[in-house]
Design a protein around this motif. Structure first.
Motif, PDB file in Angstrom:
ATOM      1  N   LEU A   1       0.735  -0.937  -0.127  1.00 26.34           N
ATOM      2  CA  LEU A   1      -0.091  -0.207  -0.071  1.00 26.34           C
ATOM      3  C   LEU A   1       0.762   1.280  -0.029  1.00 26.34           C
ATOM      4  O   LEU A   1       0.373   2.160  -0.666  1.00 26.34           O
ATOM      5  N   TRP A   2       1.772   1.360   0.704  1.00 20.54           N
ATOM      6  CA  TRP A   2       2.894   2.489   0.839  1.00 20.54           C
ATOM      7  C   TRP A   2       3.477   2.528  -0.392  1.00 20.54           C
ATOM      8  O   TRP A   2       3.637   3.690  -0.950  1.00 20.54           O
ATOM      9  N   ASP A   3       3.745   1.492  -1.043  1.00 17.61           N
ATOM     10  CA  ASP A   3       4.825   1.455  -2.159  1.00 17.61           C
ATOM     11  C   ASP A   3       3.869   2.253  -3.507  1.00 17.61           C
ATOM     12  O   ASP A   3       4.318   2.895  -4.106  1.00 17.61           O
ATOM     13  N   GLU A   4       2.875   1.810  -3.477  1.00 21.77           N
ATOM     14  CA  GLU A   4       1.737   2.265  -4.485  1.00 21.77           C
ATOM     15  C   GLU A   4       1.221   3.479  -4.306  1.00 21.77           C
ATOM     16  O   GLU A   4       1.256   4.536  -5.214  1.00 21.77           O
ATOM     17  N   PHE A   5       1.282   3.856  -2.903  1.00 25.85           N
ATOM     18  CA  PHE A   5       0.816   5.340  -2.798  1.00 25.85           C
ATOM     19  C   PHE A   5       2.109   6.326  -3.012  1.00 25.85           C
ATOM     20  O   PHE A   5       1.688   7.247  -3.643  1.00 25.85           O
ATOM     21  N   GLU A   6       3.412   6.034  -2.957  1.00 22.71           N
ATOM     22  CA  GLU A   6       4.780   6.510  -3.305  1.00 22.71           C
ATOM     23  C   GLU A   6       4.631   6.854  -4.736  1.00 22.71           C
ATOM     24  O   GLU A   6       4.530   8.233  -4.922  1.00 22.71           O
ATOM     25  N   VAL A   7       4.292   6.014  -5.357  1.00 23.44           N
ATOM     26  CA  VAL A   7       4.351   6.108  -6.860  1.00 23.44           C
ATOM     27  C   VAL A   7       3.196   7.070  -7.263  1.00 23.44           C
ATOM     28  O   VAL A   7       3.160   7.958  -8.120  1.00 23.44           O
ATOM     29  N   TRP A   8       1.896   7.076  -6.708  1.00 28.83           N
ATOM     30  CA  TRP A   8       1.016   7.806  -7.014  1.00 28.83           C
ATOM     31  C   TRP A   8       0.778   9.162  -6.706  1.00 28.83           C
ATOM     32  O   TRP A   8       0.804  10.055  -7.430  1.00 28.83           O
ATOM     33  N   LEU A   9       1.601   9.595  -5.393  1.00 29.49           N
ATOM     34  CA  LEU A   9       2.008  10.900  -5.194  1.00 29.49           C
ATOM     35  C   LEU A   9       2.946  11.340  -6.123  1.00 29.49           C
ATOM     36  O   LEU A   9       2.840  12.646  -6.453  1.00 29.49           O
ATOM     37  N   GLN A  10       4.032  10.716  -6.525  1.00 30.15           N
ATOM     38  CA  GLN A  10       4.910  11.221  -7.479  1.00 30.15           C
ATOM     39  C   GLN A  10       4.189  11.611  -8.779  1.00 30.15           C
ATOM     40  O   GLN A  10       4.746  12.710  -9.557  1.00 30.15           O
ATOM     41  N   LEU A  11       3.284  10.682  -9.057  1.00 27.11           N
ATOM     42  CA  LEU A  11       2.498  10.968 -10.489  1.00 27.11           C
ATOM     43  C   LEU A  11       1.741  12.334 -10.294  1.00 27.11           C
ATOM     44  O   LEU A  11       1.759  13.196 -11.150  1.00 27.11           O
ATOM     45  N   GLN A  12       0.957  12.440  -9.040  1.00 30.56           N
ATOM     46  CA  GLN A  12       0.312  13.763  -9.032  1.00 30.56           C
ATOM     47  C   GLN A  12       1.137  14.922  -8.837  1.00 30.56           C
ATOM     48  O   GLN A  12       0.795  15.986  -9.358  1.00 30.56           O
ATOM     49  N   ARG A  13       2.161  14.770  -8.195  1.00 31.94           N
ATOM     50  CA  ARG A  13       3.298  15.885  -8.133  1.00 31.94           C
ATOM     51  C   ARG A  13       3.554  16.393  -9.350  1.00 31.94           C
ATOM     52  O   ARG A  13       3.813  17.847  -9.373  1.00 31.94           O
ATOM     53  N   ALA A  14       3.690  15.602 -10.404  1.00 28.83           N
ATOM     54  CA  ALA A  14       4.147  16.106 -11.774  1.00 28.83           C
ATOM     55  C   ALA A  14       3.050  16.979 -12.536  1.00 28.83           C
ATOM     56  O   ALA A  14       3.253  17.705 -13.385  1.00 28.83           O
ATOM     57  N   HIS A  15       1.751  16.913 -11.966  1.00 24.15           N
ATOM     58  CA  HIS A  15       0.562  17.611 -12.585  1.00 24.15           C
ATOM     59  C   HIS A  15       0.266  18.551 -11.821  1.00 24.15           C
ATOM     60  O   HIS A  15      -0.949  19.482 -12.092  1.00 24.15           O
ATOM     61  N   VAL A  16       0.776  19.201 -10.810  1.00 24.83           N
ATOM     62  CA  VAL A  16       0.372  20.180  -9.935  1.00 24.83           C
ATOM     63  C   VAL A  16       1.302  21.397  -9.938  1.00 24.83           C
ATOM     64  O   VAL A  16       2.298  21.076 -10.169  1.00 24.83           O
ATOM     65  N   LEU A  17       0.855  22.549  -9.740  1.00 22.87           N
ATOM     66  CA  LEU A  17       1.786  23.691  -9.952  1.00 22.87           C
ATOM     67  C   LEU A  17       2.795  23.891  -8.490  1.00 22.87           C
ATOM     68  O   LEU A  17       2.150  23.453  -7.427  1.00 22.87           O
ATOM     69  N   ASP A  18       3.874  24.066  -8.895  1.00 20.99           N
ATOM     70  CA  ASP A  18       4.698  24.283  -7.623  1.00 20.99           C
ATOM     71  C   ASP A  18       4.250  25.389  -6.975  1.00 20.99           C
ATOM     72  O   ASP A  18       3.689  26.549  -7.425  1.00 20.99           O
ATOM     73  N   GLY A  19       4.583  25.239  -5.561  1.00 17.95           N
ATOM     74  CA  GLY A  19       3.946  26.367  -4.674  1.00 17.95           C
ATOM     75  C   GLY A  19       2.242  26.252  -4.188  1.00 17.95           C
ATOM     76  O   GLY A  19       1.860  26.911  -3.493  1.00 17.95           O
ATOM     77  N   SER A  20       1.790  25.463  -4.970  1.00 16.94           N
ATOM     78  CA  SER A  20       0.495  25.439  -4.639  1.00 16.94           C
ATOM     79  C   SER A  20       0.236  24.511  -3.306  1.00 16.94           C
ATOM     80  O   SER A  20       1.223  23.886  -2.793  1.00 16.94           O
ATOM     81  N   LYS A  21      -0.878  24.587  -2.442  1.00 17.19           N
ATOM     82  CA  LYS A  21      -1.133  23.942  -1.129  1.00 17.19           C
ATOM     83  C   LYS A  21      -1.227  22.463  -1.460  1.00 17.19           C
ATOM     84  O   LYS A  21      -0.449  21.781  -0.733  1.00 17.19           O
ATOM     85  N   ILE A  22      -1.592  21.849  -2.737  1.00 19.15           N
ATOM     86  CA  ILE A  22      -1.695  20.345  -2.704  1.00 19.15           C
ATOM     87  C   ILE A  22      -0.166  19.889  -3.112  1.00 19.15           C
ATOM     88  O   ILE A  22       0.330  18.844  -2.611  1.00 19.15           O
ATOM     89  N   ALA A  23       0.765  20.903  -3.727  1.00 14.49           N
ATOM     90  CA  ALA A  23       2.136  20.484  -3.937  1.00 14.49           C
ATOM     91  C   ALA A  23       2.739  20.516  -2.691  1.00 14.49           C
ATOM     92  O   ALA A  23       3.721  19.603  -2.313  1.00 14.49           O
ATOM     93  N   GLU A  24       2.435  21.379  -1.615  1.00 12.56           N
ATOM     94  CA  GLU A  24       3.398  21.414  -0.287  1.00 12.56           C
ATOM     95  C   GLU A  24       2.823  20.039   0.522  1.00 12.56           C
ATOM     96  O   GLU A  24       3.697  19.522   1.089  1.00 12.56           O
ATOM     97  N   ALA A  25       1.431  19.709   0.303  1.00 17.73           N
ATOM     98  CA  ALA A  25       1.119  18.399   0.973  1.00 17.73           C
ATOM     99  C   ALA A  25       1.629  17.184   0.522  1.00 17.73           C
ATOM    100  O   ALA A  25       2.212  16.401   1.203  1.00 17.73           O
ATOM    101  N   ILE A  26       1.860  17.356  -0.856  1.00 12.25           N
ATOM    102  CA  ILE A  26       2.524  16.174  -1.526  1.00 12.25           C
ATOM    103  C   ILE A  26       4.221  16.114  -1.150  1.00 12.25           C
ATOM    104  O   ILE A  26       4.504  14.979  -0.564  1.00 12.25           O
ATOM    105  N   ASP A  27       4.573  17.107  -1.155  1.00 17.16           N
ATOM    106  CA  ASP A  27       5.992  17.228  -0.674  1.00 17.16           C
ATOM    107  C   ASP A  27       6.502  16.877   0.504  1.00 17.16           C
ATOM    108  O   ASP A  27       7.226  16.372   0.970  1.00 17.16           O
TER     109      ASP A  27
END
Length: 345
Positions: free
Chosen positions: A221-247
């Protein structure tokens, strides 16, 4: 007159468990026909805290005798007489894991929030209570002051575990927005829920059973979650709240997943946050701590009564008995009065 141990214990419990300031205890006692000015109550409370200080030091060694430790800190107002107002002081809390068969918590009252305070607390202590520096796994949020405590170049025998609840909270705050960021946050919360459901099934296991179960059921579950987070990070704006949450999660991934390799390590830091709450309730009612000495003695009493509660004891019965016995108790046997070992006389 000289108050008996039961009256001193009642005064301390009223203040540090029931959160009643001395100015409220005074009229409560008066309704029973007992005149106890608040200055007298404060003197009894201070004397009780001073009497418990040797036991507090023994309790400190007990807490630091574990290999998995929770830590957190919270501000409390401290009276600043020269300025005619209050200033900010801090209570640092340290607790043994709830996977530990012998629970306990200890507080330290400090004037600041810098890294020098946890470094000193964990760094060992010389005579008359010699103790080597603490080693083990420290579970915290990602507050920078803890970085110095778990610096691998300085403390190679310490490890840092991050709190999953703090990482999850970042997404929870964004899940109510009704935009694309909230959709990402909502799916992240669903993934967190699957991880926590799996963790709940491991509660009754021993450390090795829990480690194996985590490797088999949680790690995918953690491994799948990490891949998913990295994919989502590539599609959100730097400096946004969701980018900060993922980072926040991705940058601490090693510390967030350290518990997968050690069944004694807890997934989050919620245990210590619950032990911080009595201070928040107390500060709201007391309004402020009167002095640094009063803060230190409050930490002594709170450490022992909260540990008594963690061990299922009546804190008043425990404190009354300890205060009655401690002055004549042999110093080399003080550990017998610790909450997890105490037996009524």
């Amino acid at each position: 007159g000289i108050p008996a141990s039961g009256l001193v214990a009642h005064t301390l419990i009223s203040r540090f468990v029931d959160h009643l300031p001395y100015y409220r205890q005074e009229p409560i006692n008066a309704r029973s026909g007992v005149h106890t000015p608040r200055s007298t109550l404060a003197a009894w409370g201070g004397a009780g805290g001073a009497a418990l200080e040797p036991l507090y030091e023994v309790h400190r060694r007990f807490i630091l005798g574990c290999r998995v430790l929770h830590a957190d800190e919270t501000p409390v107002p401290l009276l600043d007489p020269g300025a005619g107002k209050t200033k900010r002081a801090y209570v640092w809390a340290w607790a043994r894991s709830h996977h530990d068969p012998q629970p306990g918590v200890i507080y330290e009252f400090c004037l600041g929030r810098g890294s020098q305070y946890p470094v000193a607390f964990l760094g060992g202590k010389g005579p008359p209570c010699p103790q080597p520096p603490w080693t083990g796994t420290l579970i915290t949020d990602q507050y920078a002051a803890y970085h110095a405590v778990v610096d691998a170049s300085v403390y190679p025998q310490r490890r840092s575990a991050a709190c999953a609840a703090h990482a999850r909270r970042r997404f929870e705050e964004l899940s109510r927005g009704g935009d694309s960021a909230s959709a990402v946050a909502t799916e992240a919360l669903q993934r967190w829920a699957r991880i926590y459901r799996a963790e709940a099934d491991f509660a009754g296991m021993d450390h090795e059973e829990r480690r194996r179960a985590r490797q088999q059921l949680s790690k995918p579950l953690w491994d799948e979650f990490e891949v998913w987070l990295q994919l989502q990070r590539a599609h959100v704006l730097d400096g946004s709240k969701i980018a900060e949450a993922i980072d926040y999660s991705v940058n601490a991934w090693k510390a967030l997943t350290l518990h997968l390799d050690d069944g004694a390590v807890v997934i989050d830091n919620n245990l210590i946050e619950r032990q911080i709450k009595p201070w928040k309730l107390g500060a709201k009612n007391w309004l402020f701590v009167g002095s640094e000495l009063a803060g230190r003695r409050a930490a002594v009493v709170m450490s022992l009564v909260q540990s008594a509660k963690l061990n299922g004891l009546d804190p008043w019965a425990y404190l009354r008995d300890v205060l009655a016995r401690i002055h004549a108790y042999p110093s080399h046997r003080l550990d017998e009065l610790l909450p997890h070992r105490w037996r009524p006389d």
